[in-house]
Design a protein around this motif. Structure first.
Motif, PDB file in Angstrom:
ATOM      1  N   GLU A   1     -12.390 -13.448   1.581  1.00 54.31           N
ATOM      2  CA  GLU A   1     -11.239 -13.212   0.713  1.00 54.31           C
ATOM      3  C   GLU A   1      -9.972 -12.925   1.536  1.00 54.31           C
ATOM      4  OE1 GLU A   1     -11.689 -11.854  -3.165  1.00 54.31           O
ATOM      5  OE2 GLU A   1     -10.451 -10.093  -2.847  1.00 54.31           O
ATOM      6  N   VAL A   2     -10.163 -12.169   2.616  1.00 56.42           N
ATOM      7  CA  VAL A   2      -9.015 -11.910   3.500  1.00 56.42           C
ATOM      8  C   VAL A   2      -8.461 -13.235   3.985  1.00 56.42           C
ATOM      9  CG1 VAL A   2      -8.393 -11.058   5.792  1.00 56.42           C
ATOM     10  CG2 VAL A   2      -9.669  -9.602   4.247  1.00 56.42           C
TER      11      VAL A   2
ATOM     12  N   PHE B   1     -12.166  -8.735  -4.932  1.00 60.61           N
ATOM     13  CA  PHE B   1     -12.417  -7.387  -4.407  1.00 60.61           C
ATOM     14  C   PHE B   1     -11.150  -6.539  -4.337  1.00 60.61           C
ATOM     15  CE2 PHE B   1     -15.594 -10.225  -2.577  1.00 60.61           C
ATOM     16  CZ  PHE B   1     -16.764  -9.593  -2.980  1.00 60.61           C
ATOM     17  N   PHE B   2     -10.081  -7.144  -3.781  1.00 58.39           N
ATOM     18  CA  PHE B   2      -8.867  -6.349  -3.585  1.00 58.39           C
ATOM     19  C   PHE B   2      -8.086  -6.232  -4.886  1.00 58.39           C
ATOM     20  CE2 PHE B   2      -9.703  -7.965   0.691  1.00 58.39           C
ATOM     21  CZ  PHE B   2      -9.557  -6.812   1.441  1.00 58.39           C
ATOM     22  N   GLU B   3      -7.237  -5.236  -4.962  1.00 54.78           N
ATOM     23  CA  GLU B   3      -6.363  -5.041  -6.123  1.00 54.78           C
ATOM     24  C   GLU B   3      -5.095  -5.855  -5.907  1.00 54.78           C
ATOM     25  OE1 GLU B   3      -5.290  -4.002  -9.578  1.00 54.78           O
ATOM     26  OE2 GLU B   3      -7.093  -2.999  -8.808  1.00 54.78           O
ATOM     27  N   ARG B   4      -4.741  -6.725  -6.877  1.00 56.13           N
ATOM     28  CA  ARG B   4      -3.619  -7.631  -6.608  1.00 56.13           C
ATOM     29  C   ARG B   4      -2.315  -6.862  -6.330  1.00 56.13           C
ATOM     30  NH1 ARG B   4      -2.899 -11.853 -10.409  1.00 56.13           N
ATOM     31  NH2 ARG B   4      -3.967 -13.169  -8.951  1.00 56.13           N
ATOM     32  N   ALA B   5      -2.019  -5.871  -7.142  1.00 56.01           N
ATOM     33  CA  ALA B   5      -0.731  -5.174  -6.983  1.00 56.01           C
ATOM     34  C   ALA B   5      -0.632  -4.557  -5.587  1.00 56.01           C
ATOM     35  CB  ALA B   5      -0.593  -4.093  -8.036  1.00 56.01           C
TER      36      ALA B   5
ATOM     37  N   VAL C   1      -4.062  -5.231   9.230  1.00 56.72           N
ATOM     38  CA  VAL C   1      -4.129  -4.212   8.174  1.00 56.72           C
ATOM     39  C   VAL C   1      -5.360  -4.434   7.293  1.00 56.72           C
ATOM     40  CG1 VAL C   1      -2.980  -3.344   6.100  1.00 56.72           C
ATOM     41  CG2 VAL C   1      -1.644  -3.869   8.139  1.00 56.72           C
ATOM     42  N   LEU C   2      -5.574  -5.701   6.880  1.00 50.23           N
ATOM     43  CA  LEU C   2      -6.675  -5.978   5.954  1.00 50.23           C
ATOM     44  C   LEU C   2      -8.032  -5.755   6.633  1.00 50.23           C
ATOM     45  CD1 LEU C   2      -5.298  -9.158   4.154  1.00 50.23           C
ATOM     46  CD2 LEU C   2      -5.365  -6.832   3.300  1.00 50.23           C
ATOM     47  N   VAL C   3      -8.136  -6.189   7.901  1.00 55.03           N
ATOM     48  CA  VAL C   3      -9.422  -6.021   8.595  1.00 55.03           C
ATOM     49  C   VAL C   3      -9.703  -4.529   8.796  1.00 55.03           C
ATOM     50  CG1 VAL C   3     -10.650  -6.414  10.739  1.00 55.03           C
ATOM     51  CG2 VAL C   3      -9.409  -8.271   9.675  1.00 55.03           C
ATOM     52  N   ALA C   4      -8.653  -3.773   9.116  1.00 56.73           N
ATOM     53  CA  ALA C   4      -8.842  -2.321   9.276  1.00 56.73           C
ATOM     54  C   ALA C   4      -9.342  -1.726   7.960  1.00 56.73           C
ATOM     55  CB  ALA C   4      -7.520  -1.678   9.678  1.00 56.73           C
ATOM     56  N   GLU C   5      -8.808  -2.240   6.865  1.00 56.35           N
ATOM     57  CA  GLU C   5      -9.213  -1.756   5.535  1.00 56.35           C
ATOM     58  C   GLU C   5     -10.700  -2.017   5.307  1.00 56.35           C
ATOM     59  OE1 GLU C   5      -8.668   0.132   2.076  1.00 56.35           O
ATOM     60  OE2 GLU C   5      -7.078  -0.139   3.570  1.00 56.35           O
TER      61      GLU C   5
ATOM     62  N   GLU D   1      -0.077  -7.232  -2.963  1.00 58.68           N
ATOM     63  CA  GLU D   1       1.319  -7.687  -2.964  1.00 58.68           C
ATOM     64  C   GLU D   1       2.197  -6.661  -2.252  1.00 58.68           C
ATOM     65  OE1 GLU D   1       2.512 -10.468  -3.700  1.00 58.68           O
ATOM     66  OE2 GLU D   1       0.966 -11.440  -4.896  1.00 58.68           O
ATOM     67  N   GLN D   2       1.893  -5.384  -2.476  1.00 60.30           N
ATOM     68  CA  GLN D   2       2.674  -4.333  -1.829  1.00 60.30           C
ATOM     69  C   GLN D   2       2.511  -4.410  -0.307  1.00 60.30           C
ATOM     70  OE1 GLN D   2       4.896  -2.265  -3.217  1.00 60.30           O
ATOM     71  NE2 GLN D   2       5.314  -1.778  -1.093  1.00 60.30           N
ATOM     72  N   VAL D   3       1.256  -4.590   0.127  1.00 60.04           N
ATOM     73  CA  VAL D   3       0.988  -4.683   1.578  1.00 60.04           C
ATOM     74  C   VAL D   3       1.737  -5.885   2.161  1.00 60.04           C
ATOM     75  CG1 VAL D   3      -0.789  -5.139   3.302  1.00 60.04           C
ATOM     76  CG2 VAL D   3      -1.244  -3.558   1.437  1.00 60.04           C
ATOM     77  N   ILE D   4       1.696  -7.003   1.425  1.00 59.50           N
ATOM     78  CA  ILE D   4       2.378  -8.209   1.923  1.00 59.50           C
ATOM     79  C   ILE D   4       3.869  -7.914   2.076  1.00 59.50           C
ATOM     80  CG2 ILE D   4       3.044 -10.568   1.317  1.00 59.50           C
ATOM     81  CD1 ILE D   4       0.317 -10.917   0.029  1.00 59.50           C
TER      82      ILE D   4
END
Length: 1985
Positions: free
Chosen positions: A1274-1275, A1219-1223, A1251-1255, A1226-1229
């Protein structure tokens, strides 16, 4: 408590205590008993390996202590006498030599102690000595007080050991799962004790010992200290009694007592009395339970496999006398002091008889079993159930023991199951009584007083008993029989996990009891029955059964409710219906709000009886819905009952506060479900229980606020307020709606928070309380809400913007989140903060009293909430204040740490932080508070400005300071801490262990943070350093020495030292790896910081022998926690490196030696049994390393540490995302990364999760809702991946750190330690092992790239050391001896292996890693240096013939060099490619080193393979062409301000390489072909010779002297070019003129510069070098022959060339004039002056050589010019005028032609110089041969030449001095040899020039008329011969002849021949001087003739 404290002493205390105290009596009352307890604990509770054997030894040793429990050694007159004399004669102490004199006061104290405890005088003395020894562990106590503690602690150890031994027995009730061997041992041992009358002893001791009696005795002798001491003593005495009683309890649990023992126990219980509240104390409770287990047969029902054996062992079934004796004692015995207790025992006996009668063995005991009924009646008459409730359940100790609970459960259930008729009887009697009461009420008379309430008591007992379930056993399940109608999925009628089979009979009976009791319940039993149900509903499954029971009891569903209520009175239907009726009735009574309804409650209220019933029902409801969520939802959603609405309605009516409180508790239970909580909030707001909306026109407030202020305050009881806080607390946890109250007011939680803060919290200290404990209950309840609110608050930017809401048309400011408001109050000096702080102060004062008081638990809890609030505020303030600043809101806040420095209102001092720190002192009783306190202190410690103030606050009051220090130490010493306990808090013991551990971690981190700041800081104070004086003046001592208190440093060391003397190594490293790592870090920091280093290292070295004892256990290997093990080793190795450096500097050789042996030895150590290292091993020197004999080698410790670092690192695989975009992920991480405490950069997983749950939450639409579970999954996988990444990062950085530390340790050992400690042969083998191992590890397939740079650095250092070691070994050896046997101690094969690995390493690094390769190139250069032949003295002996040289055997150097080359060439072009590529571009240092490597390899490459590659691959051309870029960079170097020197270094390296290439003819040709000289011609930099004087010499001189002056920089650029050209000219001598022509071109282009250099009067070293190189080049190029190049040049260019050449000739000759004639004396003087005496003597020698070289070059030039002009003398060119007078006095103007006398003068001077040099050469050679015998002064002088600075020589060891002197002598000899060669050459050329000129002048020259003047200039422009013959007069020639004859006299001729004799023999031109001398002599005489 004391018991935990004292273990904290060094583990050796116990043992050395034993010896030290065994004055000379064997038994000691503390040390050995402590060991005994440790052995028991180790075997039974910790299950340590090998512990059974130790335990066996200890039990044999201490059997007497157990046989005579608590018996003290007897007093005796002789002991008394002996002790009395100890002050004069002394007394022997075991384990110490000689006798020790004891002070008088110690002896008198011993006598007091002896009388006090009635024990032997020696034992008393031992206790006092032990007390003195242990005193540092008990700050503030004297030795006598400590001795009292030790005395009781010894007793406690015996009692606890006995209890543990008995608990480990094999038996019927429980098992500890120990090994059979251990169980057999303890069972056998305890059986023997029991046979010796243990029971009687225990019962006597329990009766004899009492705290009050002991305290009276101690009080009289002043044996009690401060409150803490009193508490510790009383706790110890209580624990002794408790443990003794529990010994009997544990025994009877496992196996029955004998008849006598049982009767003794009964006898003891007959006399027992109760406490003031009617309950038993815990000791008596244990004894009662012991008896109940004695009479227990219920275990036989369980049908375990050993049932038969247990039956055999049970005297109840097998011994008739036993039964008879017990029976008669219980039936016919006298009345007991506690009739209730007698009743309990009788009931238990009756039930046992009933149970026995149902067994086959019971037939034999009929006469007794018949009496069970009667006994039961007797028990009931004694109010057995009432006593069970009050006396046994009410006892404090009851809930602490699981097996008490189980026994009481079996007692109750057995009564109900075995005596059903009795129960029926009780019910009938209760019904009868109810009728009587009812009638009495009807008649209005008093009910009869003789009514018994046995059934009430039974029900209340059941209710009370099951409502507490501390062990979560849920025993009440036996009362619920799953009926068929209850088909619930999770509980399909399973009993004990057996699905749907018929439940056991007992269970059926019990469940019938519950149901039947509820049928037709009489009113009197209503409340007891509800209370019973409340108990039975306690538990997740029970609550469900109870809910169903109440549901099915209700009216059948079909029927309508006719007027009344049908169905049972105990049902939901009935309850809720009643509630609704109450509500309707009361609501009608509520008048309008304004009529003061609270003052006059209406008459139709609720009666007391109804109140009790409602309360009981509400409690039952609360219990059920607390446990069962299904019940909660089912009741809440029931359409008819609507319990929430009804309850909230009742709250608005006028009802007693108690009932309202109960309703609120019930609502809180409903609020546990988030679904209900949200609606409950709205209902609360709607009913305005707390008035949040003011109604216009309303006169006064309503709701709970009024209740609190008017009703509760006047009653001085606050149940409602507490319940309201509880409700809010629950609701806040479940859900906190943002829009609460929207539409009527500004939405939000704010009004509730204001009420809680202003009306409840701020007012609580000033209100009155009838029950003192309630004050703290209120505080706890409200603080809990604050804590929850603040915990979930995260500051957001939106919180700081003022938003408005619209209300009824007007704008209102919106409320902020409650957490924001709390933060604001905590970040200001608000009443809230002040109250929190004063609460903390009060809490600390209360805890310091150690006295119990009402509400203590609640106070502790409130204090904990306060600490948590402060900690959260500190944690969130940074974000909060940052956001506040950005928002520019006008709020004013101050950081918490500053507010904490405010002055306290109570004490008028700034002691808030001190108060927080005081909680550490109570860590054993209050671990949580200590934990929070440590956390707060650690957060505050980050601020440097606060640290200094803190130290002042902590130290200004001596008493407080001691206490605080003791608090920190106690936390670190805590024995209960355990690392790695899972975070689940189900097991309270484990939770406490975890908290103790984390407190330690925080304190250590606090120390680490503090030590990084300037002194004075908290760390220094806590670790025991001086904070008032300079830190370095601290004198660290063991605790107790010189009054030194026990500090955190002692605590840390004792943590680390535990176990370090055993073979297994320090215990802490394995048990608490993280803690150990921090401890080592603190110690490293102390050693590394300059201030603390001295004191710390001294203390560790002398008092602790710390490093040796820890390093000997390296490497630490923890398979589960590799990271921690590596970090521990890193800090330890770094500390060891410092220690080695310091001991080496201070010349503490034995220390250094011992550590080196430990780290480097490859011989196995001899370890003794006790693990101590043998002494003889230490005295051995390292040279004993190598016995190639029978001894097998062991791995060197340094290498095993390297083995422990795993170079491979598995990397986590890439994310697989749907579901998520890898790039983006990685940026968020990356954005979530931060640096953690250990300094690793890791991703903050919690933040990422948010951050991910808010997304996900932001997604809209149905599709998103459907995919939500998948998204969350996935999160989850992303988070797991990130956790794995974090682990890999930490692991890598731990490995890096460890490797770095290992490297610094190795480098310190090799560079800083005195070299003679490791002999050279050893040293080389060690380096070989290290190098080969390092390479093996780094070259393995999976080695991590991140570790390579460190390895490369280490390889570089190691190779450098290897090379130095080999060189010094060769210098040390005699020059001749070395060549025979081989090279050095290290074998050639090993060297080849090292070379191969090095080259592999270079190749494996690939394209990146250029900086890393720089290290490897450095290593390679050092390696190749090994094979370089050392400088040999030039002896000038007649050389061996050419043939001998060719056939001589190859020496070891050339052999090694040849083999090295073969290895290098075996790598082919791959290696060449890498090196050449690095040489051409990349990082500067890498390029320089690569160029140097090329240079080195080319110098040994005889086959020129590398040269061919360089030429063919084009790299050489690239290098040559890059000179153009260098030119620009070099020009910047000549600007006046100091530049960057990088370009200069690169250029020098490049020129060195090109010069190396030019040394072969082939290379030189290639360079010319590449256009090298052309490139140099174009370089502009040579034109930039710095002109003005100031700039030339000084420029802007860098003060450090590192950056050279502009002139020196210019020379550094010019000289390499000149050298290169000189080499090219030499290499391309004969066959190629093109080189010379090109170089001439360069000279001409730069002629102006050259002219100024040649005219320069400066005679510095640089100038001389320039001149010598320039003259050399000019002498080879500026020749007329250069014009006959064969190229066609037009005449104009030809003329220009001729002019240039002529100019060069003139300049050269005028230089000669200056050097030989006019200025010679001045130059020599200048040379003497420029070389300062302290400077290196080499410089002067080099300058001498340079001057001679210039002369030689110019003479060579003259010679070449003469030879080139013509082979015949008569056509020769004349360079000198025909005047032989010595020009020393007359200064010839430089324009004039120099005279021949100049050459003569040069000849003479050279001859004199030659002899001077020759003598010096001979002397030096002699000295060299006997260098060992030279006097020390002379040696010193020789060394001075090589060592700069005056004091340098002093520090050099003598061996080294000899080596240096030898090197210096070789240098001298070779320098003289060079000078001799030059002199001899100058002499030869001078003679030749003189002979040619004389021949011309005297034979072929025709003189002219004297009046013609001698015109200046010595060449016609026409290019014809120089001095035209016509210009020389006859007179001139005659003068010439006579002058020559005078000058060239006999002595000179003799001298010249002698020169030839001395020197030229060795050369081939051996009679040249002789021939020329003869000719010149001939010419002079001939002409005369």
């Amino acid at each position: 408590m004391f018991s935990h404290r004292q273990n904290s002493g060094q583990p050796s205390h116990a043992s050395d205590m034993a010896t030290q105290m065994a004055v000379n009596s064997g038994a000691s009352l503390w040390g050995p008993l402590k060991e005994l307890w440790e052995a028991v604990e180790g075997a039974i509770w910790r299950r340590q390996p090998e512990s059974v054997h130790l335990l066996d030894l200890q039990l044999k040793k201490h059997k007497p202590s157990f046989l005579t429990l608590f018996k003290n050694p007897m007093k005796s007159a002789e002991q008394r006498e002996k002790v009395r004399k100890a002050s004069t004669e002394g007394i022997a102490i075991q384990g110490q030599q000689g006798v020790r004199l004891l002070p008088e006061e110690l002896i008198s104290e011993a006598f007091i102690l002896s009388d006090l405890f009635d024990l032997g005088e020696l034992a008393a003395l031992e206790l006092l000595l032990a007390g003195e020894h242990q005193q540092p562990h008990f700050p503030g106590l004297t030795r006598g007080l400590v001795a009292v503690l030790l005395y009781w602690d010894g007793k406690r150890c015996v009692a606890n050991s006995l209890r543990s031994l008995i608990q480990s027995r094999h038996g019927k009730t429980f098992t500890l799962d120990l090994s059979p061997e251990l169980v057999n041992l303890t069972t056998r041992f305890t059986d023997e004790l029991m046979a010796q009358g243990l029971t009687k002893q225990i019962l006597n001791l329990v009766s004899d010992i009492s705290v009050t009696r002991e305290f009276e005795r101690l009080q009289k002798e002043r044996g009690l200290g401060n409150e803490k001491h009193r508490k510790e003593v009383s706790d110890l005495i209580k624990e002794c009694r408790q443990s003794l009683a529990e010994c009997l309890f544990a025994w009877t649990c496992q196996s029955p007592l004998s008849k006598e023992d049982t009767l003794t126990l009964i006898g003891h219980l007959e006399t027992v009395t109760a406490e003031a509240d009617g309950s038993l104390d815990s000791v008596n409770l244990a004894l009662v339970m012991a008896l109940l287990y004695c009479l227990d047969v219920s275990f036989l029902e369980q049908g375990t496999e050993d049932r038969e054996d247990l039956l055999q062992a049970l005297p109840l079934l097998t011994e008739k006398q036993y039964v008879a004796a017990v029976h008669s004692r219980l039936v016919e015995g006298q009345a007991w002091k506690l009739p209730g207790l007698q009743a309990v025992v009788q009931l238990a006996w009756a039930l046992s008889l009933r149970a026995v009668s149902q067994l086959p063995q019971g037939a034999a005991l009929v006469e007794f079993t018949e009496a069970d009924e009667a006994l039961a009646d007797q028990a009931l008459l004694g109010s057995v159930f009432l006593f069970l409730t009050e006396g046994i359940l009410g006892s404090d100790g009851f809930s602490q023991e699981e097996f008490y609970t189980r026994r009481l459960h079996s007692l109750i259930t057995d009564f109900l199951a075995l005596m059903p008729m009795k129960v029926k009887q009780l019910r009938n009697r209760a019904d009868e009584d109810a009728r009587l009461i009812h009638m009495a009420l009807q008649m209005g008379s008093e009910p009869p007083s003789s009514l018994r309430k046995d059934l009430d008591h039974l029900m209340i007992l059941i209710g009370e008993f099951y409502s507490k379930d501390p062990f979560e056993l849920e025993l009440a399940l036996e009362f619920w029989c799953p009926s068929e109608s209850l088909q619930h999925t999770s509980l399909t009628g399973s009993f004990l996990g057996v699905p749907l089979q018929r439940p056991p009979h007992k269970q059926v009976v019990l469940s019938k009891f519950v149901r039947q009791m509820g049928d037709l319940l009489p009113a009197t039993l209503y409340i007891p029955y509800l209370r019973m149900l409340k108990g039975l509903a306690n538990g997740p499954q029970c609550s469900h059964y109870c809910f169903s029971l109440l549901k099915t009891n209700g009216a059948p569903h079909g029927e309508n409710r006719q007027a009344g209520v049908s169905g049972s009175v105990v049902s939901w239907e009935h309850f809720f219906h009643s509630l609704m009726l109450y509500h309707e009735n009361l609501r009608r009574d509520v008048p309008s709000v304004d009529s003061m309804q609270y003052r006059h409650p209406p008459m139709r209220g609720i009666t007391q009886r109804e109140l009790e019933g409602l309360t009981a029902f509400l409690q039952l409801l609360t219990t059920i819905i607390t446990w069962s969520e299904n019940a909660r939802l089912a009741l809440c959603e029931h359409p008819q009952w609507t319990p929430v609405v009804v309850m909230l309605g009742l709250l608005q009516c006028s009802v007693q506060p108690v009932l309202k409180a109960q309703i609120l508790h019930a609502l809180a239970a409903f609020g546990k479900s988030p679904e209900i909580a949200a609606s409950l909030w709205q209902s609360l707001e709607y009913t305005q229980i707390l008035q949040t909306v003011k109604v216009p026109g309303q006169r006064q407030a309503a709701g709970i606020e009024v209740e609190l202020n008017e009703i509760e305050s006047s009653c001085e009881e606050y149940p409602l307020t507490r319940a309201f806080c509880h409700l809010i607390s629950t609701l806040v946890e479940s859900a906190l709606p943002v829009n609460l109250g929207a539409g009527l007011r500004a939405p939000g939680f704010q009004p509730y928070l204001d009420f809680l803060r202003d009306s409840v919290f701020l007012a609580f200290p000033t209100r009155a309380y009838r029950r003192p404990a309630e004050k703290w209950e209120v505080a706890e309840a409200v603080l809990e809400v604050f804590h929850k609110l603040l915990r979930v608050y995260e500051p957001q930017p939106a919180d700081f913007l003022q938003e408005m809401v619209e209300l009824q048309g007007e704008q209102m400011p919106a409320h902020k989140p409650p957490g924001h408001s709390l933060m604001f109050h905590l970040l200001n000096d608000s009443p809230t903060l002040s109250l929190c702080l004063s609460l903390l102060e009060e809490g600390a004062c209360q805890l310091d009293t150690y006295a119990p008081f009402p509400g203590k638990k609640q106070l502790e809890s409130a204090v904990l909430h306060c600490l948590c609030l402060l900690e959260l505020a500190l944690q969130k303030e940074v974000t909060f204040m940052d956001l506040l600043r950005e928002s520019q809101t006008s709020l004013i806040v101050s950081p918490v740490e500053q507010l904490l420095q405010g002055v306290s209102a109570r004490s008028r001092q700034a002691d808030h932080i001190t108060n927080i720190a005081r909680y550490l002192y109570h860590s054993s009783s209050n671990p949580d508070a200590a934990f929070q306190s440590a956390k707060i202190l650690r957060r505050i410690a980050r601020y440097p400005n606060i640290q200094a103030r803190l130290v002042g606050d902590f130290t200004h009051d001596q008493a407080v300071s001691k206490k605080l220090m003791a608090g920190f130490v106690e936390c670190l010493d805590s024995e209960e801490a355990q690392e790695g306990v899972a975070a689940d808090d189900s097991d309270p013991e484990k939770r406490v262990a975890r908290i103790h551990h984390e407190t330690k971690i925080h304190i250590l981190n606090l120390l680490i943070t503090s030590l990084e700041l300037n002194s004075p800081n908290l760390g220094l104070y806590l670790l025991g350093y001086e904070v008032k004086k300079p830190v370095s003046s601290t004198n660290l001592q063991d605790p107790g020495v010189l009054g030194c208190p026990r500090s955190c440093l002692h605590a840390i060391l004792s943590l680390l030292q535990r176990g370090s003397e055993w073979r297994t190594g320090p215990v802490l490293t394995k048990q608490a790896p993280q803690l150990a790592e921090l401890c080592y870090q603190v110690i490293y920091q102390l050693c590394a910081c300059p201030d603390t280093s001295g004191p710390t290292m001294r203390y560790l070295r002398t008092s602790q022998d710390f490093l040796f004892s820890h390093l000997q256990h390296l490497p630490f290997i923890l398979p589960k926690n590799e990271i921690a093990a590596l970090s521990q080793m890193s800090w330890l190795m770094k500390t060891a490196a410092i220690e080695l450096r310091v001991t080496s500097l201070n010349r503490q050789r034995s220390h250094t030696q011992r550590l080196l042996n430990l780290l480097l030895d490859d011989q196995p150590h001899t370890l003794h049994a006790d693990g101590e290292t043998g002494m003889e091993e230490e005295s051995r020197s390292v040279s004993g390393f190598l016995h190639f004999g029978t001894v097998s080698k062991v791995r060197r410790r340094l290498l095993s540490v390297l083995d422990a670092i795993d170079f491979s690192q598995e990397a986590p695989e890439l994310l697989q995302l749907d579901f998520f975009e890898r790039a983006q992920i990685e940026q968020v991480i990356t954005n979530c990364e931060h640096v953690n405490e250990q300094g690793h950069t890791v991703c903050n997983v919690k933040l990422l999760h948010r951050v991910l749950v808010a997304e996900i939450n932001a997604l809209q639409g149905m599709a998103a809702i459907g995919q939500r579970p998948l998204l969350l999954e996935e999160v989850n996988s992303i988070l797991q991946q990130v956790v794995e990444r974090n682990r890999v990062r930490c692991s890598l950085s731990a490995k890096r750190h460890a490797l770095q530390s290992w490297r610094s340790l190795v480098e310190t050992i090799l560079t800083a330690c005195p070299s003679e400690l490791i002999p050279a042969d050893q040293r080389q083998l060690i380096i070989r092992d290290l190098l080969l191992d390092l390479h093996d590890k780094v070259l393995s397939e999976d080695a991590a790239g991140e570790l390579m740079p460190i390895v490369a650095g280490a390889v570089f250092t190691l190779t450098a050391q290897l090379s130095q070691s080999v060189l010094s070994e060769q210098q040390g050896a005699a020059p001749q001896g070395g060549s025979g046997s081989g090279f050095a101690s290290i074998a050639n094969s090993a060297l080849h292996l090292i070379l191969r690995k090095l080259l592999d390493f270079i190749l494996c690094t690939g394209g990146g890693f250029q900086r890393l390769r720089a290290h490897l190139y450095g290593a390679l250069l050092y390696y190749l240096q090994i094979a370089q032949k050392p400088e040999e003295p030039e002896t000038l002996q007649t050389g061996t013939s050419m043939w001998e040289r060719l056939t001589a055997p190859e020496d070891c150097f050339s052999k090694l060099q040849r083999e090295n080359l073969a290895i290098i060439e075996s790598y082919g072009t791959a290696l060449m490619e890498v090196v050449c590529r690095d040489a051409c571009d990349g990082h500067e240092i890498g390029r320089m080193l690569a160029l140097a490597v090329l240079d080195r390899v080319l110098s040994i490459d005889r086959q020129c393979q590398w040269l061919v590659y360089l030429c063919n691959s084009g790299y050489l051309r690239v290098l040559v062409e890059s000179l153009k870029q260098d030119d620009a960079a070099l020009q910047t170097l000549l600007t006046p301000q100091p530049p960057l020197l990088k370009p200069l270094y690169i250029y020098e390296s490049k020129m060195a390489l090109l010069t190396r290439v030019a040394k072969t003819a082939q290379g030189a040709m290639e360079l010319l072909r590449c256009g090298l000289v052309g490139q140099l011609v174009e370089c502009q930099v040579f034109h930039m010779l710095p002109q003005n004087d100031a700039l030339r010499v000084f420029g802007q001189r860098d003060p450090s002297g590192f950056i050279p002056s502009p002139l020196e920089r210019y020379r550094q650029i010019l000289l390499p070019t000149l050298r290169l050209m000189q080499v090219i000219l030499t290499s391309t001598t004969t066959q190629h003129q093109q080189g010379a022509a090109q170089v001439l071109q360069w000279l001409i282009v730069h002629s102006d510069v050259i002219q100024s250099i040649l005219h320069d009067p400066d005679m510095s070293m640089g100038a001389l070098q320039e001149l010598s190189l320039l003259t050399a080049i000019i002498s080879k190029t500026a020749l007329p022959g250069a014009l006959e190049m064969g190229q066609e040049i037009n005449s104009a260019a030809l003329m220009e060339l001729q002019g240039h050449i002529g100019r060069f000739q003139r300049q050269a000759l005028s230089l000669l004039v200056r050097l030989v004639g006019t200025d010679r004396a001045r130059y020599l003087k200048q040379i003497e002056e420029t070389v300062s005496p302290g400077d290196l003597a080499e410089k002067r020698e080099e300058m001498e050589v340079a001057m001679q070289q210039i002369c030689a070059n110019i003479m060579e030039y003259c010679q070449t010019l003469l030879l080139q002009s013509s082979a015949e003398a008569q056509f020769s060119l004349c360079l000198f005028s025909p005047s032989a007078s010595e020009p020393a006095d007359v200064a010839i103007p430089s324009a004039r032609v120099p005279s021949l006398g100049l050459v003569l003068l040069l000849l003479k001077n050279s001859a004199t110089d030659f002899f001077r040099y020759h003598d010096s050469h001979r002397q030096s050679l002699n000295k060299l041969e006997r260098v060992e015998q030279l006097p020390p002064e002379e040696l010193k002088e020789l060394c001075q030449g090589l060592v700069s600075g005056s004091g340098g020589v002093e520090k050099i060891p003598s061996v080294q001095r000899n080596v240096l002197a030898k090197r210096r002598l070789v240098q001298l000899v070779n320098n003289r040899a060079k000078l001799l060669a030059l002199c001899s050459y100058i002499i030869e050329t001078c003679l030749f020039v003189i002979w040619r000129h004389l021949e011309f002048y005297l034979l072929y020259c025709t003189p002219t008329d004297p009046k013609d003047s001698l015109l200046t200039g010595y060449r016609d422009p026409s290019g014809s011969r120089g001095l035209s013959v016509s210009r020389v007069s006859r007179q001139d020639l005659e003068q010439l002849q006579s002058d020559v004859a005078n000058s060239f006299n006999e002595p000179l001729q003799r001298k010249l021949l002698e020169v030839e004799g001395l020197y030229s023999k060795t050369c081939s031109r051996h009679t040249f001087i002789q021939a020329l001398t003869r000719r010149i002599r001939g010419l002079v005489h001939h002409a005369k003739g």
